[in-house]
Design a protein around this motif. Structure first.
Motif, PDB file in Angstrom:
ATOM      1  N   MET A 157       9.796  20.759   5.035  1.00 52.86           N
ATOM      2  CA  MET A 157      10.268  19.807   4.064  1.00 52.86           C
ATOM      3  C   MET A 157       9.557  18.390   4.592  1.00 52.86           C
ATOM      4  O   MET A 157       9.459  18.318   5.828  1.00 52.86           O
ATOM      5  CB  MET A 157      11.581  19.788   3.717  1.00 52.86           C
ATOM      6  N   PRO A 158       9.380  17.499   3.769  1.00 52.79           N
ATOM      7  CA  PRO A 158       9.263  16.148   4.416  1.00 52.79           C
ATOM      8  C   PRO A 158      10.452  15.502   4.976  1.00 52.79           C
ATOM      9  O   PRO A 158      11.464  15.775   4.700  1.00 52.79           O
ATOM     10  CB  PRO A 158       8.685  15.507   2.711  1.00 52.79           C
TER      11      PRO A 158
ATOM     12  N   GLU B 109       8.719  12.449  -8.551  1.00 50.20           N
ATOM     13  CA  GLU B 109       9.222  13.621  -7.976  1.00 50.20           C
ATOM     14  C   GLU B 109       9.012  13.838  -6.402  1.00 50.20           C
ATOM     15  O   GLU B 109       9.888  13.908  -5.603  1.00 50.20           O
ATOM     16  CB  GLU B 109       8.707  14.914  -8.514  1.00 50.20           C
ATOM     17  N   ASN B 110       7.701  13.351  -6.167  1.00 51.15           N
ATOM     18  CA  ASN B 110       7.496  13.194  -4.802  1.00 51.15           C
ATOM     19  C   ASN B 110       7.048  11.820  -4.181  1.00 51.15           C
ATOM     20  O   ASN B 110       6.432  12.060  -2.990  1.00 51.15           O
ATOM     21  CB  ASN B 110       6.292  14.174  -4.418  1.00 51.15           C
ATOM     22  N   SER B 111       7.714  10.903  -4.608  1.00 51.49           N
ATOM     23  CA  SER B 111       7.333   9.469  -3.932  1.00 51.49           C
ATOM     24  C   SER B 111       8.529   8.502  -4.352  1.00 51.49           C
ATOM     25  O   SER B 111       9.190   8.715  -5.122  1.00 51.49           O
ATOM     26  CB  SER B 111       6.043   9.132  -4.265  1.00 51.49           C
ATOM     27  N   VAL B 112       8.400   7.493  -3.407  1.00 50.84           N
ATOM     28  CA  VAL B 112       9.573   6.367  -3.670  1.00 50.84           C
ATOM     29  C   VAL B 112       8.611   4.964  -3.499  1.00 50.84           C
ATOM     30  O   VAL B 112       7.844   4.783  -2.957  1.00 50.84           O
ATOM     31  CB  VAL B 112      10.470   6.261  -2.723  1.00 50.84           C
TER      32      VAL B 112
ATOM     33  N   VAL C 161       5.902   5.165  -0.980  1.00 48.78           N
ATOM     34  CA  VAL C 161       6.100   6.306   0.113  1.00 48.78           C
ATOM     35  C   VAL C 161       5.721   7.774  -0.248  1.00 48.78           C
ATOM     36  O   VAL C 161       6.820   8.001  -1.443  1.00 48.78           O
ATOM     37  CB  VAL C 161       7.342   5.955   0.689  1.00 48.78           C
ATOM     38  N   ASP C 162       4.889   8.369   0.026  1.00 49.31           N
ATOM     39  CA  ASP C 162       4.428   9.617  -0.609  1.00 49.31           C
ATOM     40  C   ASP C 162       5.054  10.540   0.120  1.00 49.31           C
ATOM     41  O   ASP C 162       5.302  10.461   1.399  1.00 49.31           O
ATOM     42  CB  ASP C 162       2.711   9.515  -0.916  1.00 49.31           C
TER      43      ASP C 162
ATOM     44  N   GLY D 297       0.809  -1.194  -0.019  1.00 48.84           N
ATOM     45  CA  GLY D 297       0.002   0.400  -0.050  1.00 48.84           C
ATOM     46  C   GLY D 297       0.882   1.268   0.139  1.00 48.84           C
ATOM     47  O   GLY D 297       1.984   1.326  -0.403  1.00 48.84           O
ATOM     48  N   SER D 298       0.218   2.156   0.496  1.00 47.06           N
ATOM     49  CA  SER D 298       1.035   3.457   0.575  1.00 47.06           C
ATOM     50  C   SER D 298       0.914   4.502   1.864  1.00 47.06           C
ATOM     51  O   SER D 298       0.121   4.145   2.723  1.00 47.06           O
ATOM     52  CB  SER D 298       0.630   4.610  -0.613  1.00 47.06           C
ATOM     53  N   VAL D 299       2.067   4.960   2.082  1.00 46.26           N
ATOM     54  CA  VAL D 299       1.972   5.883   3.169  1.00 46.26           C
ATOM     55  C   VAL D 299       2.332   7.561   2.970  1.00 46.26           C
ATOM     56  O   VAL D 299       3.142   7.637   2.011  1.00 46.26           O
ATOM     57  CB  VAL D 299       2.849   5.621   4.595  1.00 46.26           C
TER      58      VAL D 299
END
Ligand code: UD1
Length: 417
Positions: A226-227, A274-277, A248-249, A13-15
């Motif tokens: 920043m994240p 750009e914003n996730s892995v 991972v968002d 899933g995603s977080v």
């Protein structure tokens, strides 16, 4: 509180990653440089952040905090930091720079050691002294006095993150030009510089050299933190360690270069936007050695989580921590789960390990996360105690892990019978 972890086959899933703790703390300290209103968004709701709020309030500021938005107003009135709060938060040393930029004197309780080993602040102190602040130590407190805080040419003996931040904070409001050489270049420092510039500061960086032209007056600013790259790295390593496929968002992959390249070398499939892995962990992973160092090298904060991941690699790997060479307190606890690890001459050797659950005790923030992930890999039930460390730096850790399918819950500690 304690964590109860049971073996989890995979994370799927995603977080979403929260705002960065290590960027939020110096940004909050920067609010001391102005009496205008500062609004800081994406502020993580963490114990360390709440202690920083308490410090700011102690010094005269008003802090409102709701839905990850902090509003800091009011005047800086006192430059005295109480021992109780300083002991709870090492990063409280970051208020020294702003206090000395604005007030003629300040007094701070000495921060003392911590679970990562000796943590001196000599580099901070040499820099502040070069800028004209004199200090003496009396009954466990540093008493600072200065006439004018003036720009200086400072060369660090080692690129300290905290000292770079402290000196940038001081220099932004000092009189004249400051040059800091051999300084740190962590992304959190770039975030602090963005905030300071939004307040009106004049800062430029070339390689590891910062040049700051001090301003007599800095204003308020509206800023988003920043994240958290360490939180992002934690969830990436959780998926790589437990197995499965997770996205991972709200993470910035360009801050995670060293980790992602080591994971790829281990055979973990990584795709990045750009914003996730996104992590796809294969059945078998290869052993890969790491050496931690100042950014952009592998971050020391992810070292305990790397150790956990490498326990499922087919072969021996090793870790050397060049930032905190003693940061291996977690090893004995992992051994209780069956970790096959040997620590010799400050190098940790990790062998393929079969883990089975038992009671273990977290010794610091990142070790707490590492132990919980190890608990998801172990047969049976693992109970991780001393969760207070985890709450210092992870927002909704359990909610996020459960969203990925982790078999983990929090329980109140019952008295022993
Ligand atoms: C920050 C981070 C921490 C991270 C560390 C290294 C925050 C709040 N904390 O800590 O999570 O693990 O960077 O990336 O941002 N040193 C000295 N004298 C000094 C200062 C440091 O000898 O005056 C040594 C330290 O003992 C350590 C090394 O320098 O061995 C690095 O420390 P530093 O970069 O200052 O870490 P922190 O800012 O404390």
């Amino acid at each position: 509180m304690l964590a109860v972890c049971r073996r989890t086959e995979k994370l799927v899933g995603s977080v979403d990653i929260s705002g960065s703790k290590n960027a939020a703390l110096p940004v909050l300290s920067a609010c001391l440089l102005t009496d205008d209103k500062c609004v800081i968004r994406n502020m993580p709701d963490l114990e360390d952040v709440r202690i920083m709020f308490a410090l700011l309030r102690k010094m005269g500021k008003t802090v409102k905090f709701e839905n990850n938005r902090a509003e800091v107003t009011g005047q800086l009135r006192h430059g005295a930091l109480p021992e109780k709060l300083v002991r709870k938060l090492r990063a409280s040393v970051l208020v020294m720079g702003p206090v000395l930029a604005r007030l003629k004197e300040g007094s701070f309780a000495l921060p003392g050691g911590c679970a990562l080993g000796e943590r001196p602040i000599d580099i901070h102190l040499l820099g502040l002294k070069a800028m004209g602040a004199a200090y003496s130590i009396l009954r466990g407190r540093m008493i600072f006095k200065r006439n004018v805080l003036k720009g200086a040419h400072i060369k660090f003996s080692f690129p300290s993150v905290g000292a770079t931040e402290n000196l940038l904070l001081a220099a932004a409001a000092a009189s004249g030009r400051t040059v800091i050489e051999n300084a740190s270049v962590e992304p959190e420092i770039a975030d602090l510089c963005l905030f300071l510039k939004a307040m009106g500061a004049d800062i430029t960086r070339t390689g590891s050299v910062y040049t700051v032209k001090g301003k007599a007056r800095l204003g308020g600013a509206d800023f988003a933190v920043m994240p958290d790259r360490i939180e992002a790295g934690t969830f990436i390593l959780a998926a790589a360690s437990v197995g499965g496929s997770a996205r991972v968002d709200s993470a910035n992959p360009s801050h995670l270069g060293a980790l992602l390249s080591k994971l790829r070398a281990a055979g973990v499939k990584i795709s990045q936007k750009e914003n996730s892995v996104t992590v796809n962990s294969p059945k078998k992973i290869k052993p890969v050695n790491i050496v931690t160092g100042p950014y952009p090298a592998f971050p020391t904060d992810l070292q305990p989580l790397w150790a956990v991941c490498m326990m499922r690699a087919s072969g021996r790997s090793q870790i050397r921590d060049k930032i905190f060479p003693a940061r291996f307190m977690y090893v004995d606890e992992l051994k209780r789960l069956g970790a096959s690890m040997v620590l010799k001459n400050a190098v940790l050797r990790i062998n393929t390990s079969r883990l089975s659950g038992t009671n273990i005790y977290a010794c610091d923030l990142r070790a707490a996360a590492a132990m919980i992930i190890a608990g998801l890999m172990a047969e049976g039930e693992t109970r991780v105690y001393e969760l207070k460390h985890l709450f210092r730096g992870y927002e909704n850790f359990f909610g996020k892990l459960r969203k990925l399918g982790a078999n983990v819950s929090m329980e109140r500690i019952r008295e022993e019978k």
